[in-house]
Design a protein around this motif. Structure first.
Motif, PDB file in Angstrom:
ATOM      1  N   LEU A  88      -2.623  -4.605  -2.584  1.00 26.51           N
ATOM      2  CA  LEU A  88      -2.944  -3.586  -1.581  1.00 26.51           C
ATOM      3  C   LEU A  88      -2.829  -2.185  -2.163  1.00 26.51           C
ATOM      4  N   ALA A 142      -5.994  -0.808  -3.699  1.00 25.95           N
ATOM      5  CA  ALA A 142      -7.143  -0.600  -2.819  1.00 25.95           C
ATOM      6  C   ALA A 142      -7.121   0.833  -2.304  1.00 25.95           C
ATOM      7  N   ASP A 195     -15.407  -6.953   4.093  1.00 19.86           N
ATOM      8  CA  ASP A 195     -14.879  -6.297   2.902  1.00 19.86           C
ATOM      9  C   ASP A 195     -13.711  -5.400   3.307  1.00 19.86           C
ATOM     10  N   TRP A 196     -12.492  -5.891   3.129  1.00 20.81           N
ATOM     11  CA  TRP A 196     -11.317  -5.138   3.560  1.00 20.81           C
ATOM     12  C   TRP A 196     -11.105  -3.878   2.728  1.00 20.81           C
ATOM     13  N   ARG A 197     -11.754  -3.793   1.583  1.00 18.80           N
ATOM     14  CA  ARG A 197     -11.628  -2.610   0.723  1.00 18.80           C
ATOM     15  C   ARG A 197     -12.651  -1.520   1.054  1.00 18.80           C
ATOM     16  N   PRO A 249       0.829  -1.210   0.000  1.00 15.49           N
ATOM     17  CA  PRO A 249       0.000   0.000   0.000  1.00 15.49           C
ATOM     18  C   PRO A 249       0.859   1.254   0.000  1.00 15.49           C
ATOM     19  N   ALA A 260      -7.165  -9.314   3.650  1.00 16.94           N
ATOM     20  CA  ALA A 260      -6.882  -9.420   2.221  1.00 16.94           C
ATOM     21  C   ALA A 260      -6.104 -10.696   1.902  1.00 16.94           C
ATOM     22  N   ARG A 303      -6.901  -5.024   7.997  1.00 13.13           N
ATOM     23  CA  ARG A 303      -7.405  -5.117   6.623  1.00 13.13           C
ATOM     24  C   ARG A 303      -6.440  -5.915   5.733  1.00 13.13           C
ATOM     25  N   VAL A 357      -8.752   2.503  -0.168  1.00 12.71           N
ATOM     26  CA  VAL A 357      -8.882   2.761   1.262  1.00 12.71           C
ATOM     27  C   VAL A 357      -7.535   2.704   1.968  1.00 12.71           C
ATOM     28  N   LEU A 358      -6.603   1.878   1.470  1.00  4.39           N
ATOM     29  CA  LEU A 358      -5.309   1.769   2.135  1.00  4.39           C
ATOM     30  C   LEU A 358      -4.390   2.955   1.834  1.00  4.39           C
TER      31      LEU A 358
END
Length: 256
Positions: free
Chosen positions: A157, A160, A199-201, A122, A187, A183, A162-163
Motif C-alpha cells: 500500500l 501506491a 484498479d485500486w491504484r 499507506p 488490494a 481500495r 494514490v493512497l
C-alpha cells in the motif's frame, strides 16, 4: 505463488487500521477494509467464517501479547497482520524491539494458516510524515524479509501513490476514509488471487487547491479535535484502545 482464491475463513490482527477507523457507519461503529474483504470472501464461499481481533491504538508488543496466540489457535485459512506503525509514530521507539516482536508474530502465525498476509502500510503525503518515514521504511524492510522467509503475501500500500493522496484520509490525518478502505480491501482481495474488481491504484481526479483560509480552518480543527488529545494520551501513557474488546473476537460465520 499459487493462490487458492477459495478460502473459507479469515482472521484479522492489528490496530486501528484493521479495526476500520475512520470508515464510520451510521450506528457509530467502524467498518473498514477487513470487514469489506470478509464480506466479499463470504459472498464467494458459503459458510465463510471471520474474526477481527484488531483494537485501536495497539503497539506491536500488545498485538503479540493479546492477539497473535488467539489468532494462531483459530487456524483459519487466511490471517492478516498489520502492526508496528503505531510504534514508529511514537516520539521514541526501539526499532530493534519492534522488528523482534514482528518476527515473533510472523513465526507464530505463518504455520497456523494457509496464507499469511502482511502489508506495507499507506502513508499520507505531507510534512509530518517525512519525520517518521525512515522508521516506516525500516519496518517495511523487515516485513519484506519476513514474508520472503515465511511465504507470506505482502500488499504494498505504501508504494501506491494514490493512497498518499490527502483526500483519502480522514480529518484526523491518521486513518483512511471509506474510499481508502475500499481500495485496501480490493488490494488484499487481488493479492489473495481473486478476480480483480477494479484498479485500486487508479489516481483520483485532479484536486482543486483549497484557499489559504480553508486550510487554516482545517488545521485548527485537526489540532483541537485530534492532535491535542493524541499528545495528551502520549504524555499520560494512555491509549485510545485501553479497555476496548476486540472488534469481532470469535471466528464465526460472516452474516453482515
Amino acid at each position: 505463488m499459487q493462490m487458492n482464491a477459495n478460502y473459507t475463513s479469515l482472521v484479522a490482527v492489528g490496530d486501528s487500521f484493521t479495526e476500520g477507523m475512520s470508515d464510520l457507519l451510521p450506528d457509530g461503529s467502524y467498518r473498514g477494509w477487513a470487514d469489506l474483504l470478509a464480506g466479499r470472501m463470504a459472498a464467494h464461499t458459503p459458510g465463510f467464517r471471520y474474526a477481527n481481533l484488531a483494537v485501536r491504538g495497539k503497539l506491536i508488543g500488545q498485538i503479540v501479547d493479546e492477539q497473535v496466540d488467539v489468532a494462531a489457535a483459530m487456524k483459519p485459512d487466511v490471517i492478516t497482520l498489520v502492526g508496528g506503525l503505531n510504534d514508529t509514530l511514537r516520539p521514541k521507539v526501539d526499532m530493534v524491539r519492534v522488528r523482534d516482536l514482528l518476527t515473533e508474530a510472523v513465526e507464530k502465525l505463518a504455520p497456523s494458516c494457509e496464507q499469511l498476509v502482511l502489508m506495507r502500510s499507506p502513508g499520507r503525503n505531507g510534512p509530518v510524515m517525512e519525520r517518521f518515514r525512515p522508521r516506516m521504511e525500516e519496518l517495511f524492510t523487515c516485513i519484506d524479509d519476513l514474508a520472503a522467509r515465511h511465504g507470506a503475501v505482502v500488499v504494498d500500500l505504501y508504494g501506491a501513490g494514490v493512497l498518499g493522496d490527502q483526500r483519502l484520509w480522514d480529518v484526523d490525518r491518521l486513518h483512511l476514509t471509506a474510499e481508502g478502505h475500499r481500495r485496501v480491501a480490493e488490494a488484499v482481495w487481488q493479492a489473495l488471487g481473486y478476480e480483480p474488481g477494479d484498479d485500486w491504484r487508479a489516481p483520483l481526479p485532479p484536486a482543486v487547491r483549497a484557499t489559504w483560509a480553508t486550510r487554516r480552518v482545517s488545521d485548527a480543527r485537526f489540532a483541537k479535535q485530534h492532535l491535542v488529545p493524541w499528545i495528551g494520551r502520549r504524555l499520560t501513557g494512555r491509549s485510545s484502545g485501553d479497555g476496548r474488546p476486540p472488534k469481532r473476537a470469535d471466528l464465526t460465520p460472516y452474516d453482515s
